[in-house]
Design an enzyme around this catalytic site. Structure first.
Site, PDB file in Angstrom:
ATOM      1  N   SER A   1       0.829  -1.211   0.000  1.00  8.76           N
ATOM      2  CA  SER A   1       0.000   0.000   0.000  1.00  8.76           C
ATOM      3  C   SER A   1       0.858   1.253   0.000  1.00  8.76           C
ATOM      4  O   SER A   1       0.328   2.364  -0.055  1.00  8.76           O
ATOM      5  CB  SER A   1      -0.918   0.002   1.235  1.00  8.76           C
TER       6      SER A   1
ATOM      7  N   HIS B   1      -3.714  -4.077  -4.969  1.00  3.94           N
ATOM      8  CA  HIS B   1      -3.897  -3.478  -3.645  1.00  3.94           C
ATOM      9  C   HIS B   1      -5.292  -3.809  -3.137  1.00  3.94           C
ATOM     10  O   HIS B   1      -6.292  -3.235  -3.576  1.00  3.94           O
ATOM     11  CB  HIS B   1      -3.696  -1.962  -3.735  1.00  3.94           C
TER      12      HIS B   1
ATOM     13  N   GLU C   1      -7.511  -2.249  -6.269  1.00  3.96           N
ATOM     14  CA  GLU C   1      -6.722  -1.350  -7.113  1.00  3.96           C
ATOM     15  C   GLU C   1      -5.658  -2.178  -7.829  1.00  3.96           C
ATOM     16  O   GLU C   1      -4.836  -2.825  -7.176  1.00  3.96           O
ATOM     17  CB  GLU C   1      -6.001  -0.301  -6.254  1.00  3.96           C
TER      18      GLU C   1
ATOM     19  N   ASN D   1      -5.027   5.567  -1.357  1.00  2.55           N
ATOM     20  CA  ASN D   1      -4.255   6.036  -0.209  1.00  2.55           C
ATOM     21  C   ASN D   1      -3.741   7.456  -0.401  1.00  2.55           C
ATOM     22  O   ASN D   1      -3.543   8.193   0.564  1.00  2.55           O
ATOM     23  CB  ASN D   1      -3.087   5.086   0.060  1.00  2.55           C
TER      24      ASN D   1
END
Length: 727
Positions: free
Chosen positions: A447, A468, A480, A518
């Site tokens: 991440s 992800h 992701e 993120n």
């Protein structure tokens, strides 16, 4: 694929090529078959109503017909509800109300048929599909995993508009109907039979023959095997009298308001329609249902929820490649998972539930044993909820193999690493995988670390990609997929296809620090922390953002994800993006104090031995720059200071090419971090606010906090031109 078969043949009396609805007769039983052309499912629209009206009239008038059955020509769906495209074209409440009244009148006609009409249900009967079934005199469904029944309209900001708010309570009881309508939950066939939604369950192979026999039996006035709906003491006390029902309705409203904070009007409108039917009769309930349907159909909440529906539908057809580009994905039959911790075990869990063979590796027998137990725990919970049988659980668990070396990896199609967030460790396992699994795609669940940095150790960088997942993996819907310039088209297509295979909504993003989700989360979290730096209360910050529509507040989110993870990502984001991503002093000090969040039962909040939150840990305030002194910050101020930089960063991601479109940005935020669905996602929310308004607010904040709120260049340009992100 379904196994509904029939030896029944009949004379075709009517056939409408436009709608795909036909009428045939065999041995006195009319078969009304719906097989919508050029569509994988049957949906309801204004074109089918007149055709059904003609068919109902023909059945009533033809003396040779004793009764009828309604069947689907599709493999795994019966009728999947209304045509959402048609609903999207409704522009006024009056149009929506008229659409609802038309559906109600059609189903009133069906319910009033003098000859028995049976719904022969195989596959999904959703929304208007279930409403049609409820209007039939009798319902027989297949005992098949694909057969589910639901009224999911609230998930689109609507209520059932073709009589569902009136017929379902009269079929299954008030409390059971409220539970279905207010949640939109799927009901499997056996549960539907137990509730009394359907009268019988049969094997798919004999569905039509059994239905034909029941039509004849009903036509002769014979009794049929009907399961009586459970009517316990609580139902007598709460449903069979006006005072009890008043209590049920009050409790339903209180529960809805607690969960939605009034931000979703559809559940409350559904309660009103159901109650109107109990108080004043079915026709009054139908009128209230139609009126509310019209209002909701043009509401902003419904518009945004429908936009999410269309976006996710489009993503299901997206191969993940640039427009016009194509590559055949490799079929993934077996995967390797490196790391049997929380994330690795979660990935293994969703993989085996999709039928994938999994080899899960970790450094010690204790770790792989713990990972296997974590997989088993999720499956046991599904058995407890009657979503799986014990035999299905055992068969699924048989797909998982654990190892402390690379035995069994030689023939894997894909390896997903979920090891420690250290570049050297990831380089080491990448080299090992390339040596033992020569044809496998290598996917990292990192991440924080850019995929291109991981790929520098690869002999085959074209087969390195990011996958992800979000925690907990078996509950969070987003995946992701992160690609680098070296990632091949086939690698991308394969990983995207596999993500869909395991039930995820997949967005493809370009490599970069924080990727997309993120990256937009970072300024939101940082600004929440800076409010704490200034003396705002932990619970006040959380409450403000829950009031905005997030499922949990940002401080709670930090505790849930783990402060150690936040501690790793913060410096990476600050190094990449400077002042606007610099973590708060409070967060840094809390991390340095050794607090890890819920998993260690010590974070911003206190937790008991079972991990249940006990309230704010007052000791955290001593770690803030404000040294324990508290200030009151207006809710709107806290929302503006945390949400606006998230929106701004989403625009920067679009500007930088990290995401391919505003659609992907909206879905990533809604499904990845719980951005309020009723606001449609960052880009739809920006459109609702107006770029010029947002730029003015960002400029005002940037004057107070230089460098943290500078509007993205694209956002400034759109403010000047009046452009929108979505049409």
């Amino acid at each position: 694929m379904s196994t509904v078969t029939s030896t029944l043949t009949g004379t075709v009396l009517m056939e409408d090529a436009t709608t795909g609805i036909s009428l045939s007769v065999h041995d006195g039983v009319a078969t009304v078959r719906y097989d919508q052309p050029n569509s994988p499912v049957n949906t309801l629209n204004t074109r089918v109503g007149p055709v059904f009206e003609q068919i109902f009239a023909r059945i009533e008038q033809d003396a040779s017909i004793v009764g009828a059955m309604l069947v689907s020509g599709k493999a795994d769906t019966w009728i999947a509800g209304a045509d959402i495209d048609e609903l999207r074209r409704v522009t006024t409440p009056m149009e929506g109300e008229a659409l609802s009244r038309g559906g109600q009148q059609l189903l009133n006609r069906l319910a009033a048929m003098s000859k028995p009409f049976i719904a022969a249900i195989h596959g999904a009967a959703l929304g208007g599909g279930l409403e049609i079934a409820l209007a039939c005199r009798y319902r027989i469904a297949t005992d098949h995993p694909k057969t589910i029944l639901a009224l999911p309209e609230v998930q689109l900001g609507l209520l059932p508009g073709a009589g569902g708010t009136q017929r379902l309570p009269r079929t299954v009881g008030l409390q059971a109907a409220l539970d279905m309508i207010l949640t939109g939950k799927n009901i499997r066939a056996k549960k539907a039979w137990q509730m009394g939604i359907v009268h019988e369950l049969v094997h798919p192979s004999i569905l039509l023959e059994v239905v034909a026999k029941r039509v004849h039996a009903l036509a002769r006035g014979e009794s049929t095997p009907v399961r009586a709906r459970a009517h316990g003491a609580s139902a007598v006390l709460l449903e069979d009298n006006a005072i009890g029902r008043k209590i049920v309705f009050r409790q339903a409203r209180e529960t809805v308001l607690k969960k939605t904070r009034g931000q979703y009007p559809a559940p409350l409108a559904a309660i009103e329609a159901i109650q109107a039917g109990y108080l004043h009769g079915q026709e009054a309930g139908l009128l209230e249902e139609a009126r509310s349907f019209g209002d909701l159909a043009v509401s902003e909440v419904s518009r945004e929820l429908v936009s999410i529906f269309f976006a996710t539908t489009a993503l299901k057809k997206d191969n993940g490649l640039p427009e016009g580009e194509h590559a055949d994905p490799v079929r993934v039959r077996k995967i390797g998972v490196l790391g049997a911790g929380f994330m690795g075990a979660g990935i293994a869990t969703v993989a085996v539930q999709a039928g994938t063979i999994v080899r899960m590796k970790d450094a010690s027998l204790e770790r792989v044993a713990a990972g296997s137990c974590a997989v088993r725990d999720v499956l046991r919970e599904r058995v407890k909820r009657r979503q799986l049988t014990r035999l299905q659980m055992d068969d699924t668990l048989a797909l998982v193999g654990s190892t402390i070396d690379y035995s069994g990896f030689a023939n894997v199609d894909l390896v997903i690493e979920a090891v420690f967030e250290d570049l050297a460790v990831k380089h080491e396992v990448l080299r090992e995988v390339e040596a033992v699994a020569p044809r496998a795609i290598f996917a990292s669940n990192t991440s924080t670390i850019p995929i291109r940095d991981i790929a520098t150790a690869a002999g085959r960088p074209d087969q390195v990609v990011g996958m992800h997942f979000f925690s907990p993996v078996h509950k969070m819907p987003l995946l992701e997929v992160i690609v680098t310039p070296e990632t091949s088209a086939q690698t991308t297509a394969t990983v995207v296809a596999y993500g869909k295979q395991i039930g995820k909504t997949v967005i493809v993003v370009r490599d970069g620090p924080g990727f997309y989700v993120n990256r937009i989360l970072a300024p939101y979290i940082n600004e929440s922390g800076k409010l704490l730096d200034e003396g705002a209360s932990i619970d006040a910050v959380d409450e403000a953002l829950v009031a905005f529509g997030f499922p949990v507040g940002p401080i709670t989110l930090l505790d849930e994800v783990g402060l150690d993870i936040a501690g790793k990502s913060g410096p990476i984001m600050a190094a990449a993006f400077g002042e606007r991503m610099r973590p708060s002093a409070t967060l840094q000090r809390v991390i340095e104090s050794g607090r890890l969040g819920r998993k260690a039962k010590r974070g911003f909040y206190r937790y008991d031995e079972q991990g249940k939150r006990q309230g704010v840990d007052q000791g955290v305030y001593a770690l803030t720059p404000a040294s324990g002194s508290r200030i009151t910050v207006a809710v709107e101020e806290m929302q503006r200071r945390t949400v606006l930089p998230m929106l701004n960063e989403a625009v920067r991601c679009l500007e930088d090419g990290i995401i391919r479109s505003p659609r992907d940005g909206d879905i990533g935020a809604v499904f990845g971090i719980g951005f309020p669905p009723f606001r449609g996602g960052p880009f739809r929310f920006l459109d609702a606010l107006g770029a010029a308004t947002v730029v003015a607010q960002l400029d005002a904040l940037n004057a107070r906090y230089p460098g943290r709120y500078e509007p993205a260049a694209l956002l400034r340009a759109m403010a000047a031109s009046g452009a929108r992100f979505h049409p």
